[in-house]
Design an enzyme around this catalytic site. Structure first.
Site, PDB file in Angstrom:
ATOM      1  N   PHE A 148       0.810  -1.223   0.000  1.00  0.00           N
ATOM      2  CA  PHE A 148       0.000   0.000   0.000  1.00  0.00           C
ATOM      3  C   PHE A 148       0.841   1.269   0.000  1.00  0.00           C
ATOM      4  O   PHE A 148       0.362   2.334  -0.398  1.00  0.00           O
ATOM      5  CB  PHE A 148      -0.930   0.021   1.239  1.00  0.00           C
ATOM      6  CG  PHE A 148      -0.242   0.470   2.505  1.00  0.00           C
ATOM      7  CD1 PHE A 148      -0.104   1.816   2.810  1.00  0.00           C
ATOM      8  CD2 PHE A 148       0.304  -0.459   3.385  1.00  0.00           C
ATOM      9  CE1 PHE A 148       0.561   2.227   3.964  1.00  0.00           C
ATOM     10  CE2 PHE A 148       0.965  -0.064   4.532  1.00  0.00           C
ATOM     11  CZ  PHE A 148       1.094   1.288   4.823  1.00  0.00           C
ATOM     12  N   LYS A 172      -1.216  -7.272  -9.213  1.00  0.00           N
ATOM     13  CA  LYS A 172      -2.193  -7.325  -8.104  1.00  0.00           C
ATOM     14  C   LYS A 172      -1.757  -6.258  -7.091  1.00  0.00           C
ATOM     15  O   LYS A 172      -0.887  -6.491  -6.270  1.00  0.00           O
ATOM     16  CB  LYS A 172      -2.161  -8.732  -7.477  1.00  0.00           C
ATOM     17  CG  LYS A 172      -3.437  -9.184  -6.808  1.00  0.00           C
ATOM     18  CD  LYS A 172      -3.909  -8.301  -5.680  1.00  0.00           C
ATOM     19  CE  LYS A 172      -3.117  -8.472  -4.410  1.00  0.00           C
ATOM     20  NZ  LYS A 172      -3.479  -7.468  -3.378  1.00  0.00           N
ATOM     21  N   GLU A 175      -4.951  -3.808  -1.921  1.00  0.00           N
ATOM     22  CA  GLU A 175      -6.396  -3.591  -1.897  1.00  0.00           C
ATOM     23  C   GLU A 175      -6.772  -2.366  -1.050  1.00  0.00           C
ATOM     24  O   GLU A 175      -7.925  -1.951  -1.038  1.00  0.00           O
ATOM     25  CB  GLU A 175      -7.126  -4.845  -1.395  1.00  0.00           C
ATOM     26  CG  GLU A 175      -6.791  -5.300   0.018  1.00  0.00           C
ATOM     27  CD  GLU A 175      -5.543  -6.194   0.104  1.00  0.00           C
ATOM     28  OE1 GLU A 175      -4.527  -5.876  -0.545  1.00  0.00           O
ATOM     29  OE2 GLU A 175      -5.595  -7.195   0.849  1.00  0.00           O
ATOM     30  N   ARG A 176      -5.775  -1.771  -0.358  1.00  0.00           N
ATOM     31  CA  ARG A 176      -6.121  -0.640   0.512  1.00  0.00           C
ATOM     32  C   ARG A 176      -6.151   0.686  -0.236  1.00  0.00           C
ATOM     33  O   ARG A 176      -6.856   1.603   0.150  1.00  0.00           O
ATOM     34  CB  ARG A 176      -5.122  -0.555   1.661  1.00  0.00           C
ATOM     35  CG  ARG A 176      -5.200  -1.789   2.542  1.00  0.00           C
ATOM     36  CD  ARG A 176      -4.335  -1.613   3.751  1.00  0.00           C
ATOM     37  NE  ARG A 176      -3.768  -2.878   4.153  1.00  0.00           N
ATOM     38  CZ  ARG A 176      -2.667  -3.002   4.875  1.00  0.00           C
ATOM     39  NH1 ARG A 176      -2.014  -1.941   5.273  1.00  0.00           N
ATOM     40  NH2 ARG A 176      -2.232  -4.180   5.226  1.00  0.00           N
ATOM     41  N   SER A 225       5.406  -6.947   3.270  1.00  0.00           N
ATOM     42  CA  SER A 225       5.979  -7.268   4.581  1.00  0.00           C
ATOM     43  C   SER A 225       6.753  -8.593   4.513  1.00  0.00           C
ATOM     44  O   SER A 225       6.508  -9.423   3.628  1.00  0.00           O
ATOM     45  CB  SER A 225       4.865  -7.351   5.619  1.00  0.00           C
ATOM     46  OG  SER A 225       3.908  -8.297   5.208  1.00  0.00           O
ATOM     47  N   CYS A 280       9.647   1.750   3.387  1.00  0.00           N
ATOM     48  CA  CYS A 280      10.576   0.669   3.730  1.00  0.00           C
ATOM     49  C   CYS A 280      11.982   1.209   3.907  1.00  0.00           C
ATOM     50  O   CYS A 280      12.859   0.529   4.418  1.00  0.00           O
ATOM     51  CB  CYS A 280      10.567  -0.393   2.651  1.00  0.00           C
ATOM     52  SG  CYS A 280      11.162   0.240   1.090  1.00  0.00           S
ATOM     53  N   GLU A 382       9.478  -4.034  12.916  1.00  0.00           N
ATOM     54  CA  GLU A 382       9.240  -2.861  12.078  1.00  0.00           C
ATOM     55  C   GLU A 382       7.977  -2.163  12.583  1.00  0.00           C
ATOM     56  O   GLU A 382       6.919  -2.781  12.678  1.00  0.00           O
ATOM     57  CB  GLU A 382       9.027  -3.323  10.625  1.00  0.00           C
ATOM     58  CG  GLU A 382       8.783  -2.181   9.665  1.00  0.00           C
ATOM     59  CD  GLU A 382       8.566  -2.659   8.223  1.00  0.00           C
ATOM     60  OE1 GLU A 382       7.864  -3.671   8.023  1.00  0.00           O
ATOM     61  OE2 GLU A 382       9.101  -2.017   7.306  1.00  0.00           O
TER      62      GLU A 382
HETATM   63  P1  NAD Z   1       1.564  -6.625   3.001  1.00  0.00           P
HETATM   64  O1  NAD Z   1       2.608  -7.683   3.072  1.00  0.00           O
HETATM   65  O2  NAD Z   1       0.452  -6.661   3.985  1.00  0.00           O
HETATM   66  O3  NAD Z   1       0.855  -6.632   1.557  1.00  0.00           O
HETATM   67  C1  NAD Z   1       1.607  -6.646   0.365  1.00  0.00           C
HETATM   68  C2  NAD Z   1       0.799  -7.376  -0.711  1.00  0.00           C
HETATM   69  O4  NAD Z   1       0.614  -8.727  -0.304  1.00  0.00           O
HETATM   70  C3  NAD Z   1      -0.577  -6.783  -0.954  1.00  0.00           C
HETATM   71  O5  NAD Z   1      -0.840  -6.759  -2.335  1.00  0.00           O
HETATM   72  C4  NAD Z   1      -1.507  -7.747  -0.229  1.00  0.00           C
HETATM   73  O6  NAD Z   1      -2.771  -7.853  -0.826  1.00  0.00           O
HETATM   74  C5  NAD Z   1      -0.764  -9.068  -0.329  1.00  0.00           C
HETATM   75  N1  NAD Z   1      -1.052  -9.960   0.812  1.00  0.00           N
HETATM   76  C6  NAD Z   1      -1.279  -9.573   2.096  1.00  0.00           C
HETATM   77  N2  NAD Z   1      -1.495 -10.651   2.860  1.00  0.00           N
HETATM   78  C7  NAD Z   1      -1.394 -11.739   2.054  1.00  0.00           C
HETATM   79  C8  NAD Z   1      -1.512 -13.162   2.277  1.00  0.00           C
HETATM   80  N3  NAD Z   1      -1.775 -13.653   3.479  1.00  0.00           N
HETATM   81  N4  NAD Z   1      -1.330 -13.977   1.225  1.00  0.00           N
HETATM   82  C9  NAD Z   1      -1.057 -13.479  -0.004  1.00  0.00           C
HETATM   83  N5  NAD Z   1      -0.942 -12.157  -0.266  1.00  0.00           N
HETATM   84  C10 NAD Z   1      -1.102 -11.290   0.751  1.00  0.00           C
HETATM   85  O7  NAD Z   1       2.341  -5.223   3.045  1.00  0.00           O
HETATM   86  P2  NAD Z   1       1.729  -3.759   3.182  1.00  0.00           P
HETATM   87  O8  NAD Z   1       1.222  -3.567   4.567  1.00  0.00           O
HETATM   88  O9  NAD Z   1       0.836  -3.479   2.045  1.00  0.00           O
HETATM   89  O10 NAD Z   1       3.053  -2.897   2.970  1.00  0.00           O
HETATM   90  C11 NAD Z   1       3.943  -2.543   4.003  1.00  0.00           C
HETATM   91  C12 NAD Z   1       5.119  -3.476   4.054  1.00  0.00           C
HETATM   92  O11 NAD Z   1       5.797  -3.487   2.801  1.00  0.00           O
HETATM   93  C13 NAD Z   1       6.166  -3.039   5.066  1.00  0.00           C
HETATM   94  O12 NAD Z   1       6.643  -4.163   5.747  1.00  0.00           O
HETATM   95  C14 NAD Z   1       7.263  -2.419   4.212  1.00  0.00           C
HETATM   96  O13 NAD Z   1       8.551  -2.421   4.800  1.00  0.00           O
HETATM   97  C15 NAD Z   1       7.196  -3.291   3.014  1.00  0.00           C
HETATM   98  N6  NAD Z   1       7.800  -2.625   1.860  1.00  0.00           N
HETATM   99  C16 NAD Z   1       9.013  -3.064   1.460  1.00  0.00           C
HETATM  100  C17 NAD Z   1       9.641  -2.459   0.398  1.00  0.00           C
HETATM  101  C18 NAD Z   1      10.991  -2.923  -0.064  1.00  0.00           C
HETATM  102  O14 NAD Z   1      11.413  -2.487  -1.112  1.00  0.00           O
HETATM  103  N7  NAD Z   1      11.694  -3.781   0.650  1.00  0.00           N
HETATM  104  C19 NAD Z   1       9.016  -1.385  -0.255  1.00  0.00           C
HETATM  105  C20 NAD Z   1       7.759  -0.979   0.177  1.00  0.00           C
HETATM  106  C21 NAD Z   1       7.159  -1.619   1.249  1.00  0.00           C
END
Ligand code: NAD
Length: 496
Positions: A148, A172, A175-176, A225, A280, A382
């Site tokens: 998101f 994909k 969704e937020r 994450s 991140c 984090e």
């Molecule tokens: P998230 O992991 O909750 O979601 C990321 C994606 O995964 C979304 O599209 C979501 O729909 C999907 N997803 C969520 N739960 C799932 C499941 N159980 N099974 C399959 N798919 C699932 O992350 P977020 O809250 O949207 O984003 C924040 C996180 O992203 C933080 O931890 C941040 O550090 C990380 N991030 C990392 C980078 C990097 O380059 N390393 C960059 C941006 C964000």
């Protein structure tokens, strides 16, 4: 209510599926709903991408790049609209959203160089009358799953390069806050991309699991994450797919006793609290070397934070906006509470900010916590909020040990005037992206982006030169055109 749907085979659609509320985090109100794609809808998108692939892979790279040139222009013409969409659903202030979009556009500019990037390698006369060359062929249908916090930039890390390399894409998004991502994909369509080359399916785990399990998806890029990154990486690998999965972070800045403290504080304020710490690459831990440096840092930081303005996305005078959901707001406050309970000192307390006119927004004010230790939960995990923690150590070696011991290794930085110390730090620190007096060392588009340790699963980093390798397969061709009259007899030794 307005439902955000999907882009499949060049058409917007909404297959009347499950839906989820989208909030405006500044007001706390539901603004729209997002369709959550069923397995059948994702399969439809994959089939559209697969059908578009044969023609697209044979489209000359220069023609593919021309679509990216037009896409870049459309993005620049629509900056205000895109920033407004990001603000409404993410909560980012327009100057921050514009910065994110600009970094995304730079990835499109890099993709415009596809004919140069895909030239391959050639060797003449590797043997008598034998030439050999390597070329980089597209994989087929590839997928992206994005978080998101950068709804414009992170998808733009992925699909411009994947597509310009000759692949077809299924994205994909989170969704937020899906609206800006979907709108940007429509601009790519408007730029002249053939139907089916770029598809967007909104959704949740059901959509992701379909992408991970489908035989026609050859590679998956993920950003999110760490726990989900690990799941994506292991599942994609088990299903025979190439995968890069970028995860979470805990980025430390070392503040040396010789640092220009005013500069360090200015830099740290932006890097810790910009975008509410939902980056991140946010700097969430300052490791001060020596009590003098720590005292100076805390006192100057406290003063600098008096001017911090948290508020709604629509007021460009604000420094940062709300966090993404009320659950996340409670989680961030929970980390501040736990640090306090475990003995740290909350020096600037953002747990209850007053934002006039936006009483129900998901706001957390800038928070500074001193005397944090590595055993504390708030240090280990984090937080992803506007919280800067100060850890006090006696030496630079101790500071580096802390960073090297942490499970994450995304970004880090050192503030110092000592070139020798800076060089030693960048040589030996176990982190993928390093800054010297640069607090957010996000690589430019012609380098690649990625952390170490549990911040990235996979070998190749995102965007830049690594993206050419990730989104293509190397094929090496060895060719002989025998000269008339020069015929070699059968050879049974291994050719040398
Ligand atoms: P998230 O992991 O909750 O979601 C990321 C994606 O995964 C979304 O599209 C979501 O729909 C999907 N997803 C969520 N739960 C799932 C499941 N159980 N099974 C399959 N798919 C699932 O992350 P977020 O809250 O949207 O984003 C924040 C996180 O992203 C933080 O931890 C941040 O550090 C990380 N991030 C990392 C980078 C990097 O380059 N390393 C960059 C941006 C964000």
């Amino acid at each position: 209510m307005n439902i955000v749907g999907h882009l499949i085979n060049g058409e917007m659609c909404n297959n009347a599926e499950r839906t989820q509320d989208i909030f405006n985090p500044s007001t706390g109100e539901v603004s729209k709903q997002v369709a959550l794609a069923s397995t059948a809808t994702v399969e439809e998108a994959i089939a559209a991408a697969k059908a578009a692939f044969p023609a697209w892979r044979n489209t000359p790279p220069a023609k593919r790049a021309q679509v990216m040139f037009r896409f870049k222009m459309l993005l620049e013409q629509n900056v205000d609209k895109i920033c407004a969409l990001i603000g409404e659903e993410h909560g980012k202030i327009s100057h921050d959203a514009a910065g994110e979009l600009q970094r995304g556009i730079e990835n499109v500019e890099y993709a415009c160089g596809a004919p140069e990037l895909l030239k391959g390698e050639h060797s003449k006369n590797v043997g008598p009358n034998i030439d050999s060359w390597s070329e980089f062929q597209p994989l087929g249908v590839v997928a992206g799953i994005t978080p998101f916090n950068f709804p414009a930039m992170v998808p733009l890390w992925m699909y411009p390069m994947a597509i310009v390399c000759g692949n077809c894409f299924v994205l994909k998004p989170s969704e937020r806050d899906p609206s800006s991502t979907l709108f940007i994909a429509q601009l790519l369509q408007e730029a002249g991309l053939p139907n089916g080359v770029m598809n967007v399916v909104n959704g949740d785990k059901e959509a992701v699991d379909c992408l991970l399990g489908h035989d026609d998806v050859k590679a998956v890029s993920f950003v999110g994450s760490t726990s989900i990154a690990e799941y994506i990486y292991s599942t994609a690998n088990a299903n025979g797919k190439r995968c890069q999965a970028l995860g979470g972070a805990k980025n430390h800045a070392i503040v040396m006793p010789d640092a220009d403290m005013d500069n360090a504080v200015n830099q740290l304020v932006g890097a810790a609290f910009g975008s509410s710490g939902e980056r991140c690459m946010a700097l969430s831990v300052a490791v001060a070397v020596g009590d003098n440096a720590a005292d100076a840092l805390v006192s100057k930081m406290t003063k600098a934070m008096e001017n911090l303005k948290v508020g709604a996305y629509c007021d460009s005078g604000n420094d940062f906006g709300p966090v993404i959901t009320s659950q996340h707001q409670q989680k961030v406050v929970g980390y501040i509470n736990s640090a306090e309970e475990q003995g740290a000192k909350v020096v600037v307390d953002g747990r209850n900010p007053q934002v006039e006119g936006f009483a129900n927004g998901f706001f957390v004010g800038g928070t500074l916590i001193d005397n944090v230790t590595p055993e504390m939960v708030s240090y280990k995990e984090e937080i992803f909020g506007p919280v800067l923690q100060v850890v006090r150590v006696d030496t630079m070696e101790q500071a580096m040990q802390l960073i090297n011991d942490h499970e994450y290794g995304n970004g880090t930085c050192i503030f110092t005037r000592d070139g020798e110390a800076a060089r030693y730090f960048s040589d030996n620190i176990q982190v993928g992206m390093v800054g010297i007096n640069v607090p957010l060392p996000v690589p430019v588009s012609y380098h690649s982006f990625g952390g170490w340790k549990r911040s990235l699963f996979g070998d190749l980093h995102a965007y830049g030169p690594d993206a050419v390798r990730f989104y293509t397969k190397r094929k090496t061709i060895t060719q002989r055109w025998p000269s008339a009259g020069v015929r070699e007899g059968a050879q049974f030794a291994f050719p040398a």
